[in-house]
Design an enzyme around this catalytic site. Structure first.
Site, PDB file in Angstrom:
ATOM      1  N   ARG A 291       0.833  -1.204   0.000  1.00 39.11           N
ATOM      2  CA  ARG A 291       0.000   0.000   0.000  1.00 39.11           C
ATOM      3  C   ARG A 291       0.870   1.258   0.000  1.00 39.11           C
ATOM      4  NH1 ARG A 291      -2.849  -3.679   3.440  1.00 39.11           N
ATOM      5  NH2 ARG A 291      -1.777  -2.851   5.298  1.00 39.11           N
TER       6      ARG A 291
ATOM      7  N   CYS B 186       0.691  20.689  -9.804  1.00 31.42           N
ATOM      8  CA  CYS B 186      -0.773  20.587  -9.766  1.00 31.42           C
ATOM      9  C   CYS B 186      -1.181  19.129  -9.582  1.00 31.42           C
ATOM     10  CB  CYS B 186      -1.376  21.155 -11.044  1.00 31.42           C
ATOM     11  SG  CYS B 186      -1.095  22.920 -11.250  1.00 31.42           S
TER      12      CYS B 186
ATOM     13  N   SER C  49      -4.956  21.051  -7.965  1.00 32.77           N
ATOM     14  CA  SER C  49      -5.507  22.175  -8.722  1.00 32.77           C
ATOM     15  C   SER C  49      -5.679  21.732 -10.163  1.00 32.77           C
ATOM     16  CB  SER C  49      -4.556  23.370  -8.636  1.00 32.77           C
ATOM     17  OG  SER C  49      -5.014  24.442  -9.444  1.00 32.77           O
ATOM     18  N   ALA C  50      -6.868  21.933 -10.711  1.00 28.98           N
ATOM     19  CA  ALA C  50      -7.168  21.375 -12.024  1.00 28.98           C
ATOM     20  C   ALA C  50      -7.879  22.384 -12.915  1.00 28.98           C
ATOM     21  CB  ALA C  50      -8.034  20.120 -11.875  1.00 28.98           C
TER      22      ALA C  50
ATOM     23  N   LEU D  55     -13.142  25.885 -13.659  1.00 32.77           N
ATOM     24  CA  LEU D  55     -13.227  26.437 -15.009  1.00 32.77           C
ATOM     25  C   LEU D  55     -12.922  27.927 -14.924  1.00 32.77           C
ATOM     26  CD1 LEU D  55     -16.428  24.839 -16.575  1.00 32.77           C
ATOM     27  CD2 LEU D  55     -14.148  24.812 -17.603  1.00 32.77           C
TER      28      LEU D  55
END
Length: 265
Positions: A127, A147, A168-169, A209
């Site tokens: 794991r 990111c 962060s996308a 967005l």
């Protein structure tokens, strides 16, 4: 790629107005997850055309441990163009450095990628099959803090899956590249470890967005997703660090036209 369009729609319907570092402004949600079965096709967006060449070269660049944009520029890849790099083309200790040469307090440098390949082969039920690019001690020295910050592998029934945590996308511009890049990395890792590719699981922190992408997002949501392409990888390559651009071939990619959008920096 309905999952991606669902994310975009979810943010437009439920997002919170947020200010951001770039001054552009976003609609944002916190905490979201998508899953892609890599046995059902390569998850390259079909509702707009993507530049796969850039995605492959960037991934190979990461795996080399490189942090200078010369390799990218030599291959006509502009993802990390001059606005990020210094006058010598250097980006600081970004992804490739952390993946391949994480600095330890005792002076050693840890090759996280080589270690995780070895562990998948020797101890697939571990794991601890984790690679982190988020190094708090060096974040301020990076051109852009990572990111896509951490990823973990999981082996079950002869299949290798990967989960990415992305802090962060940028949904319109960045996320389609991130999906394809980590899906491809999972397939490459599976091949060199003698496994089949399972799932790519994409988990987000702040998924947003930008306001200057709303029109492009609306256009994309009008388009019907098409059948996913198939990624062919040279089966002779058994060393993760030996892959070359020519070892990858995409079949059956029939996307809608490209949609232009401005990167917020």
């Amino acid at each position: 790629m309905k999952a991606y369009l669902d994310l975009m729609r979810h943010v437009l319907d439920n997002g919170t107005d947020k200010s951001d570092r770039t001054g552009t402004g976003t609609l944002s949600v916190f905490g979201y997850q998508m899953r892609f079965d890599l046995g059902k096709g390569f998850p390259l967006l079909t509702t707009k055309k993507l530049h796969l060449r850039s995605i492959i070269h960037e991934l190979l660049w990461f795996l080399k441990g490189d942090t200078n944009i010369k390799y990218l520029k030599d291959n006509n890849v502009s993802i990390w163009d001059d606005e990020w790099a210094d006058e010598n083309g250097d980006l600081g200790p970004v992804y490739g450095y952390q993946w391949r040469s994480w600095p330890a307090p005792d002076g050693r440098h840890i090759d996280q990628i080589a270690n995780v390949v070895e562990q998948i082969k020797k101890n697939p039920d571990s794991r601890r099959l984790i690679v982190s690019a988020w190094n708090p001690a060096l974040v301020d020295e990076m051109a852009l803090p990572p990111c896509h910050a951490l990823f973990q592998f999981y082996v079950a029934d002869g299949n290798l899956s990967c989960q990415l945590y992305q802090r962060s996308a940028d949904i319109f511009l960045g996320v389609p590249f991130n999906i394809a890049s980590y899906a491809l990395l999972t397939m490459m890792m599976a091949q060199v470890c003698g496994l089949e590719a399972g799932e790519f699981v994409h988990t987000f922190g702040d998924a947003h967005l930008y306001r200057n992408h709303f029109e492009q997002a609306a256009l994309q949501l009008e388009r019907e997703p098409r059948a996913l392409p198939v990624m062919k990888i040279n089966p002779e390559v058994k060393d993760l660090f030996a892959f070359k651009f020519e070892d990858f071939e995409l079949e059956g990619y029939d996307p809608h036209p490209h949609i232009k959008a401005v990167v917020s920096v």
